[in-house]
Design an enzyme around this catalytic site. Structure first.
Site, PDB file in Angstrom:
ATOM      1  N   GLY A   1      21.014  57.064  15.197  1.00 21.74           N
ATOM      2  CA  GLY A   1      20.997  56.786  13.755  1.00 21.74           C
ATOM      3  C   GLY A   1      20.171  55.550  13.459  1.00 21.74           C
ATOM      4  O   GLY A   1      19.250  55.207  14.201  1.00 21.74           O
TER       5      GLY A   1
ATOM      6  N   THR B   1      30.946  55.316  12.752  1.00 25.77           N
ATOM      7  CA  THR B   1      32.394  55.110  12.701  1.00 25.77           C
ATOM      8  C   THR B   1      32.834  55.109  11.242  1.00 25.77           C
ATOM      9  O   THR B   1      33.092  54.069  10.671  1.00 25.77           O
ATOM     10  CB  THR B   1      32.788  53.752  13.335  1.00 25.77           C
ATOM     11  OG1 THR B   1      31.941  52.744  12.754  1.00 25.77           O
ATOM     12  CG2 THR B   1      32.654  53.752  14.815  1.00 25.77           C
TER      13      THR B   1
ATOM     14  N   THR C   1      29.594  49.306  14.368  1.00 26.74           N
ATOM     15  CA  THR C   1      30.638  48.434  13.811  1.00 26.74           C
ATOM     16  C   THR C   1      31.963  49.119  14.021  1.00 26.74           C
ATOM     17  O   THR C   1      32.209  50.191  13.476  1.00 26.74           O
ATOM     18  CB  THR C   1      30.462  48.272  12.296  1.00 26.74           C
ATOM     19  OG1 THR C   1      29.155  47.832  12.068  1.00 26.74           O
ATOM     20  CG2 THR C   1      31.447  47.270  11.747  1.00 26.74           C
TER      21      THR C   1
ATOM     22  N   PHE D   1      23.342  43.207  13.642  1.00 27.57           N
ATOM     23  CA  PHE D   1      23.379  42.591  12.309  1.00 27.57           C
ATOM     24  C   PHE D   1      22.191  42.994  11.453  1.00 27.57           C
ATOM     25  O   PHE D   1      21.914  42.370  10.440  1.00 27.57           O
ATOM     26  CB  PHE D   1      23.430  41.061  12.437  1.00 27.57           C
ATOM     27  CG  PHE D   1      24.712  40.558  13.043  1.00 27.57           C
ATOM     28  CD1 PHE D   1      25.867  40.487  12.279  1.00 27.57           C
ATOM     29  CD2 PHE D   1      24.769  40.180  14.372  1.00 27.57           C
ATOM     30  CE1 PHE D   1      27.064  40.032  12.831  1.00 27.57           C
ATOM     31  CE2 PHE D   1      25.953  39.721  14.929  1.00 27.57           C
ATOM     32  CZ  PHE D   1      27.109  39.644  14.165  1.00 27.57           C
TER      33      PHE D   1
ATOM     34  N   CYS E   1      28.000  49.698   5.511  1.00 28.50           N
ATOM     35  CA  CYS E   1      28.855  48.735   6.225  1.00 28.50           C
ATOM     36  C   CYS E   1      29.868  47.972   5.384  1.00 28.50           C
ATOM     37  O   CYS E   1      31.020  47.839   5.785  1.00 28.50           O
ATOM     38  CB  CYS E   1      27.982  47.713   6.953  1.00 28.50           C
ATOM     39  SG  CYS E   1      27.107  48.410   8.336  1.00 28.50           S
TER      40      CYS E   1
HETATM   41  C1  UDX Z   1      24.475  44.688   5.773  1.00 27.88           C
HETATM   42  C2  UDX Z   1      24.388  43.320   6.462  1.00 27.88           C
HETATM   43  O1  UDX Z   1      23.508  42.476   5.706  1.00 27.88           O
HETATM   44  C3  UDX Z   1      23.891  43.476   7.897  1.00 27.88           C
HETATM   45  O2  UDX Z   1      23.901  42.222   8.567  1.00 27.88           O
HETATM   46  C4  UDX Z   1      24.805  44.464   8.636  1.00 27.88           C
HETATM   47  O3  UDX Z   1      24.322  44.689   9.954  1.00 27.88           O
HETATM   48  C5  UDX Z   1      24.866  45.786   7.891  1.00 27.88           C
HETATM   49  O4  UDX Z   1      25.306  45.565   6.530  1.00 27.88           O
HETATM   50  P1  UDX Z   1      22.728  46.343   4.667  1.00 27.88           P
HETATM   51  O5  UDX Z   1      23.929  47.142   4.270  1.00 27.88           O
HETATM   52  O6  UDX Z   1      21.574  47.042   5.284  1.00 27.88           O
HETATM   53  O7  UDX Z   1      23.151  45.194   5.674  1.00 27.88           O
HETATM   54  O8  UDX Z   1      22.165  45.634   3.336  1.00 27.88           O
HETATM   55  P2  UDX Z   1      22.312  44.223   2.621  1.00 27.88           P
HETATM   56  O9  UDX Z   1      20.979  43.649   2.418  1.00 27.88           O
HETATM   57  O10 UDX Z   1      23.310  43.350   3.262  1.00 27.88           O
HETATM   58  O11 UDX Z   1      22.833  44.648   1.173  1.00 27.88           O
HETATM   59  C6  UDX Z   1      24.093  45.274   0.979  1.00 27.88           C
HETATM   60  C7  UDX Z   1      24.329  45.537  -0.487  1.00 27.88           C
HETATM   61  O12 UDX Z   1      24.529  44.319  -1.198  1.00 27.88           O
HETATM   62  C8  UDX Z   1      23.151  46.236  -1.189  1.00 27.88           C
HETATM   63  O13 UDX Z   1      23.655  47.231  -2.049  1.00 27.88           O
HETATM   64  C9  UDX Z   1      22.488  45.129  -1.966  1.00 27.88           C
HETATM   65  O14 UDX Z   1      21.813  45.576  -3.106  1.00 27.88           O
HETATM   66  C10 UDX Z   1      23.701  44.288  -2.338  1.00 27.88           C
HETATM   67  N1  UDX Z   1      23.364  42.887  -2.634  1.00 27.88           N
HETATM   68  C11 UDX Z   1      22.846  42.076  -1.669  1.00 27.88           C
HETATM   69  C12 UDX Z   1      23.590  42.395  -3.915  1.00 27.88           C
HETATM   70  O15 UDX Z   1      24.068  43.115  -4.795  1.00 27.88           O
HETATM   71  N2  UDX Z   1      23.274  41.093  -4.187  1.00 27.88           N
HETATM   72  C13 UDX Z   1      22.759  40.242  -3.249  1.00 27.88           C
HETATM   73  O16 UDX Z   1      22.505  39.062  -3.580  1.00 27.88           O
HETATM   74  C14 UDX Z   1      22.523  40.764  -1.947  1.00 27.88           C
HETATM   75  P1  ADP Z   2      24.457  54.096  11.948  1.00 27.01           P
HETATM   76  O1  ADP Z   2      23.965  53.723  10.585  1.00 27.01           O
HETATM   77  O2  ADP Z   2      25.710  53.337  12.355  1.00 27.01           O
HETATM   78  O3  ADP Z   2      23.408  54.082  13.004  1.00 27.01           O
HETATM   79  P2  ADP Z   2      24.234  56.988  11.663  1.00 27.01           P
HETATM   80  O4  ADP Z   2      25.200  57.904  10.977  1.00 27.01           O
HETATM   81  O5  ADP Z   2      22.881  56.770  11.081  1.00 27.01           O
HETATM   82  O6  ADP Z   2      25.023  55.605  11.825  1.00 27.01           O
HETATM   83  O7  ADP Z   2      24.009  57.479  13.161  1.00 27.01           O
HETATM   84  C1  ADP Z   2      25.034  57.781  14.055  1.00 27.01           C
HETATM   85  C2  ADP Z   2      24.529  58.879  14.998  1.00 27.01           C
HETATM   86  O8  ADP Z   2      25.517  59.083  16.006  1.00 27.01           O
HETATM   87  C3  ADP Z   2      24.285  60.242  14.347  1.00 27.01           C
HETATM   88  O9  ADP Z   2      22.947  60.645  14.580  1.00 27.01           O
HETATM   89  C4  ADP Z   2      25.295  61.180  15.036  1.00 27.01           C
HETATM   90  O10 ADP Z   2      24.791  62.494  15.245  1.00 27.01           O
HETATM   91  C5  ADP Z   2      25.504  60.471  16.365  1.00 27.01           C
HETATM   92  N1  ADP Z   2      26.745  60.852  17.048  1.00 27.01           N
HETATM   93  C6  ADP Z   2      27.996  60.949  16.541  1.00 27.01           C
HETATM   94  N2  ADP Z   2      28.863  61.339  17.499  1.00 27.01           N
HETATM   95  C7  ADP Z   2      28.161  61.481  18.634  1.00 27.01           C
HETATM   96  C8  ADP Z   2      28.491  61.857  19.982  1.00 27.01           C
HETATM   97  N3  ADP Z   2      29.747  62.170  20.334  1.00 27.01           N
HETATM   98  N4  ADP Z   2      27.488  61.912  20.889  1.00 27.01           N
HETATM   99  C9  ADP Z   2      26.222  61.599  20.535  1.00 27.01           C
HETATM  100  N5  ADP Z   2      25.855  61.244  19.310  1.00 27.01           N
HETATM  101  C10 ADP Z   2      26.796  61.177  18.359  1.00 27.01           C
END
Ligand code: UDX
Ligand code: ADP
Length: 459
Positions: free
Chosen positions: A13, A91, A131, A162, A276
């Site tokens: 993913g 997850t 996570t 992260f 997340c």
């Molecule tokens: C987040 C964490 O930043 C990253 O460290 C972790 O590994 C995964 O989760 P991500 O979800 O990719 O990353 O995006 P992020 O830039 O954190 O933004 C999350 C949400 O908060 C978005 O919808 C963004 O638009 C919003 N946001 C962010 C705000 O509304 N205001 C801000 O000032 C910053």
């Molecule tokens: P992330 O954003 O955490 O990377 P995604 O949903 O984008 O999450 O990716 C998770 C990936 O894990 C998917 O491509 C899914 O097919 C794969 N996956 C889930 N369960 C298994 C498993 N048992 N074996 C191998 N791959 C798996």
């Protein structure tokens, strides 16, 4: 070619695919294999059309694919040949049984652990990168050690990712820190050194933090909870600003100048999204509840509740300003991704905003440069009640209102004069991302409603 080390990543993913592409580029002497159960996904990783959109990723994949980066569905072979296994499966939050709606659904992780146990015939370091809530490592460890076969030894390491979508490549190439949690035993230390050896290819030593497994797991949840808390905090203030005539952007700038507060993550928005934030906070809530720390749980849950309220207020303000009636009115939603720079719509504020607008019987049209396919899936239950177009000019043609929900750069540079000409009157722009020049739009003729600030309307 013979490689020094063989790494397998289970789960292709966002996290698995992007982080392994960086590993492969930075560590040419390591063989990196990314395996997934999803054949379509693996085929896409092996094609010119990667399954995820992340700026800069395609170029890296193209450079290392077939050299030291490989994508496969043969997980068993990968387990057999690898020294280190990264677990990057999804997850999601549990939707059934105990902890439904809050606890993480660990069935995917458990399946992976059982698969590793089945196919491993030499010692492995198993690294959790998804996570997952505190103590998952313990569960993985118990499964891996359940066979009683002492010949094969497993070491469990927590190495949370992260990366932030849209800037994942830079985040991984220049991380603020790399976190490695291991067991405090000689074997744990050896495993820790193996993971440090990977990151030392490009990350300075002082940025590599080592902790216990539990601290590492918890730190990932807490980092996301703190970030989301900042967004909910500024969003709560944005509502107060709208009610009182203050300007949330000015407040954010004023408080952000304080070094102790800092300027980042203070942008008011229609609500945070992404795979997340909500999930991790709800995990934290569940953990706190399971230790009977109900006040702690309530404290963190309020961050999510505030986020739901923000989306609700965004739509209510739209309806109120459009004369308490949007029935049959064409409304163009500009942006559907949970933030700009990604096609990902998981937990995007746009989903709930769109649903609420449809429930108010608006004639909704959605435009987004990268997220239309996901948007269609997210709103599949509303088929016939919402339309989609990649072209923002087409979306706004005949509309009563535009609502900007994702702050894409391209929305700043559209010809709003041309757009205004094609819209119904009075024409509204609800700028949920504060990305447009309100004064200039007002001069064109729009009624402008930015987030967290007073509206510029003609009455
Ligand atoms: C987040 C964490 O930043 C990253 O460290 C972790 O590994 C995964 O989760 P991500 O979800 O990719 O990353 O995006 P992020 O830039 O954190 O933004 C999350 C949400 O908060 C978005 O919808 C963004 O638009 C919003 N946001 C962010 C705000 O509304 N205001 C801000 O000032 C910053
Ligand atoms: P992330 O954003 O955490 O990377 P995604 O949903 O984008 O999450 O990716 C998770 C990936 O894990 C998917 O491509 C899914 O097919 C794969 N996956 C889930 N369960 C298994 C498993 N048992 N074996 C191998 N791959 C798996």
């Amino acid at each position: 070619m013979s490689f020094n080390k063989k790494i397998l990543c289970i789960g292709a993913g966002y996290v698995g695919g992007s982080s392994m592409a960086i590993f492969a580029r930075k560590c040419p002497e390591y063989k990196i294999t990314v395996a997934d159960i999803n054949q379509e996904r693996i085929d896409a990783w092996n094609s010119d059309n990667l399954p995820i959109y992340e700026p800069g990723l395609y170029e890296i994949v193209k450079e290392v694919r077939g050299k030291n980066l490989f994508f496969t569905i043969d997980i068993a072979a990968g387990v057999k040949e690898s020294d280190i296994i990264f677990v990057c499966v999804n997850t999601p939050t549990k939707t059934f049984g105990a902890g439904a709606g809050k606890a993480a659904d660990l069935q995917y992780i458990e399946k992976v652990a059982r698969l590793i146990l089945k196919h491993a015939d030499s010692d492995k370091i198993v690294v959790e990168k998804s996570t997952i809530p505190v103590k998952t490592a313990e569960a993985i460890s118990e499964i891996l050690h359940s066979s009683g076969d002492k010949k094969v030894k497993f070491q469990i390491v927590s190495n949370p990712e992260f990366l932030s979508e849209g800037s994942a490549i830079n985040d991984m190439e220049n991380p603020d820190r790399v976190l490695i949690g291991t067991e405090e035993t000689p074997e744990g230390e050896k495993a820790r050194d193996e993971i440090i050896a990977i990151y030392s290819h490009w990350v300075q030593k002082d940025k590599i933090i080592t902790t216990s497994v539990w601290s590492s797991e918890l730190s990932k949840l807490v980092a996301n909870a703190f970030l989301a808390q900042r967004v909910s905090s500024i969003n709560s203030i944005s509502l107060l600003c709208e009610a009182t005539g203050a300007n949330a952007l000015e407040v954010a700038r004023a408080i952000g100048k304080d070094n102790r507060i800092g300027a980042k993550f203070l942008k008011p928005s229609p609500g945070f999204g992404g795979s997340c934030f909500k999930k991790d906070i709800l995990n934290l809530v569940y953990i706190a509840q399971s230790y009977n720390l109900n006040e702690v749980a309530d404290y963190w849950e309020s961050v999510v509740l505030m986020n739901e309220y923000q989306k609700d207020c965004f739509v209510k303000r739209m309806v109120r300003i459009m004369f308490n009636n949007i029935t049959g009115k064409r409304i163009a939603l500009f942006g559907f991704a949970f933030k700009s720079g990604t096609g990902d719509t998981r937990e995007s504020a746009a989903i709930d905003i769109a649903k609420k607008l449809i429930e108010e019987k608006a004639d909704l049209v959605i435009t987004d440069p990268k997220a239309l396919a996901n948007a269609k899936e997210d709103l599949a239950e509303y088929k016939g009640k919402v339309s989609f177009t990649a072209d923002p000019y087409q979306a706004s043609c005949g509309a009563h209102a535009i609502a900007i929900v994702t702050g894409w750069e391209e929305y700043k540079n559209l010809d709003y004069k041309k757009i205004y000409e094609t819209m119904e009157r009075p024409a509204f722009i609800f700028d949920g991302c504060n990305c447009l020049d309100s004064g200039a739009l007002y001069d064109i003729g729009f009624n402008v409603v930015p987030l967290g600030r007073g509206e510029l309307v003609r009455w």
